[in-house]
Motif scaffolding. Structure first.
Motif, PDB file in Angstrom:
ATOM      1  N   VAL A   1      19.988  25.906 -13.282  1.00 33.83           N
ATOM      2  CA  VAL A   1      19.968  27.519 -13.033  1.00 33.83           C
ATOM      3  C   VAL A   1      18.428  27.766 -12.530  1.00 33.83           C
ATOM      4  O   VAL A   1      17.714  27.523 -13.062  1.00 33.83           O
TER       5      VAL A   1
ATOM      6  N   PRO B   1      23.511  29.974 -10.091  1.00 32.91           N
ATOM      7  CA  PRO B   1      24.068  29.125 -11.426  1.00 32.91           C
ATOM      8  C   PRO B   1      23.952  27.717 -10.981  1.00 32.91           C
ATOM      9  O   PRO B   1      23.774  27.198  -9.787  1.00 32.91           O
TER      10      PRO B   1
ATOM     11  N   HIS C   1      29.554  26.045 -11.276  1.00 35.24           N
ATOM     12  CA  HIS C   1      29.557  27.281 -12.430  1.00 35.24           C
ATOM     13  C   HIS C   1      29.806  28.394 -11.620  1.00 35.24           C
ATOM     14  O   HIS C   1      29.234  28.943 -10.785  1.00 35.24           O
TER      15      HIS C   1
ATOM     16  N   VAL D   1      28.215  34.020 -14.634  1.00 35.86           N
ATOM     17  CA  VAL D   1      26.721  34.290 -14.829  1.00 35.86           C
ATOM     18  C   VAL D   1      26.534  35.237 -15.927  1.00 35.86           C
ATOM     19  O   VAL D   1      27.094  36.155 -15.760  1.00 35.86           O
TER      20      VAL D   1
ATOM     21  N   GLN E   1      27.743  40.082  -9.034  1.00 34.21           N
ATOM     22  CA  GLN E   1      27.757  38.648  -8.420  1.00 34.21           C
ATOM     23  C   GLN E   1      28.265  38.764  -7.140  1.00 34.21           C
ATOM     24  O   GLN E   1      29.093  39.290  -6.566  1.00 34.21           O
TER      25      GLN E   1
ATOM     26  N   TYR F   1      28.749  33.006  -6.081  1.00 30.30           N
ATOM     27  CA  TYR F   1      28.558  33.041  -7.504  1.00 30.30           C
ATOM     28  C   TYR F   1      26.941  33.265  -8.094  1.00 30.30           C
ATOM     29  O   TYR F   1      26.747  33.307  -9.167  1.00 30.30           O
TER      30      TYR F   1
ATOM     31  N   SER G   1      24.231  30.297 -16.641  1.00 33.09           N
ATOM     32  CA  SER G   1      25.627  30.127 -16.202  1.00 33.09           C
ATOM     33  C   SER G   1      26.492  29.070 -16.910  1.00 33.09           C
ATOM     34  O   SER G   1      26.193  28.494 -17.820  1.00 33.09           O
TER      35      SER G   1
END
Lengths: 114, 113
Positions: B4, B25, B29, B32, B68, B72, B93
């Motif tokens: 991350v 992230p 993933h 978050v 977001q 992501y 994440s």
């Protein structure tokens, strides 16, 4: 209301000794209990975690003991080393409408001395 | 694989100002979460996002907001800064919002003067 209580606040252990950190929780709906290790200036790193269907989990020198009836869990660090000196946080989580926020204890500052 | 990532590393702001913190992230993933860690305390949950939607919110005032993006990544915004907002802001994440394992970034240290 503190949902996860952690003790001790600080701990000094001799190199090669066993470090033990304890946590107690209140919410019986919690079903995931991780431990995080944090070094100064860094983010917490996931160390080991346990679910309530087992009483113990071991990964290398790190062991979680879990007592569901007492609502307590602890981290044991065997053969503690100076490199283990860090702040350790216990946490707890439960799925809540599709999200899993972690609730943390206040942390234990561990110092391992040679 | 990169973990991350967060930016900036450090930030100094004046009371009343606004701040935006950024997080990317771990690859793959999709969820978050944001946490605030005051000095000497454990992290406190602020928000969790998944697929650009807020999935959870902690006990923080409306001055705190987040979003977001399609890739992501995420931004945390704090308006009308107070001295008490000084803290380490952590992004975590996870694969999905129901995944228990969360992996933290190094954080952004915010100082409000």
């Amino acid at each position: 209301q503190q949902q996860v209580k952690q003790s001790p606040q600080s701990l000094i252990v001799q190199k090669g000794g066993i470090s033990i950190i304890n946590c107690a929780y209140e919410n019986t709906a919690f079903d995931y209990f991780p431990w995080y290790q944090q070094f100064p200036g860094k983010g917490p790193a996931l160390l080991i975690a346990i679910r309530p269907d087992v009483s113990e989990k071991k990964e290398g020198r790190f062991t979680i003991s879990f007592n569901k009836s007492a609502k307590q869990f602890s981290l044991h660090i065997m053969d503690s080393q100076p490199g283990d000196s860090a702040t350790y946080f216990c946490a707890a989580s439960k799925e809540n409408s599709g999200n899993t926020p972690l609730v943390f204890g206040k942390g234990t500052r561990l110092s391992v001395i040679a | 694989d990169a973990g991350v990532t967060q930016s900036p590393t450090h930030l100094i702001k004046t009371r009343g100002q606004q701040v935006t913190l950024r997080c990317s992230p771990i690859s793959g993933h999709k969820s978050v979460s944001w946490y605030q860690q005051v000095l000497g305390q454990g992290p406190q949950f602020i928000f969790q996002y998944y697929e650009k939607e807020e999935r959870g919110r902690g006990n923080f005032p409306d001055r705190f907001s987040a979003r977001q993006f399609p890739n992501y990544s995420s931004e945390l915004n704090v308006n009308a800064l107070l001295l008490g907002d000084s803290a380490l802001y952590l992004c975590a994440s996870s694969w999905s919002p129901s995944s228990y394992e969360q992996y933290f970034g190094p954080g952004t240290r915010l100082t409000v003067t």
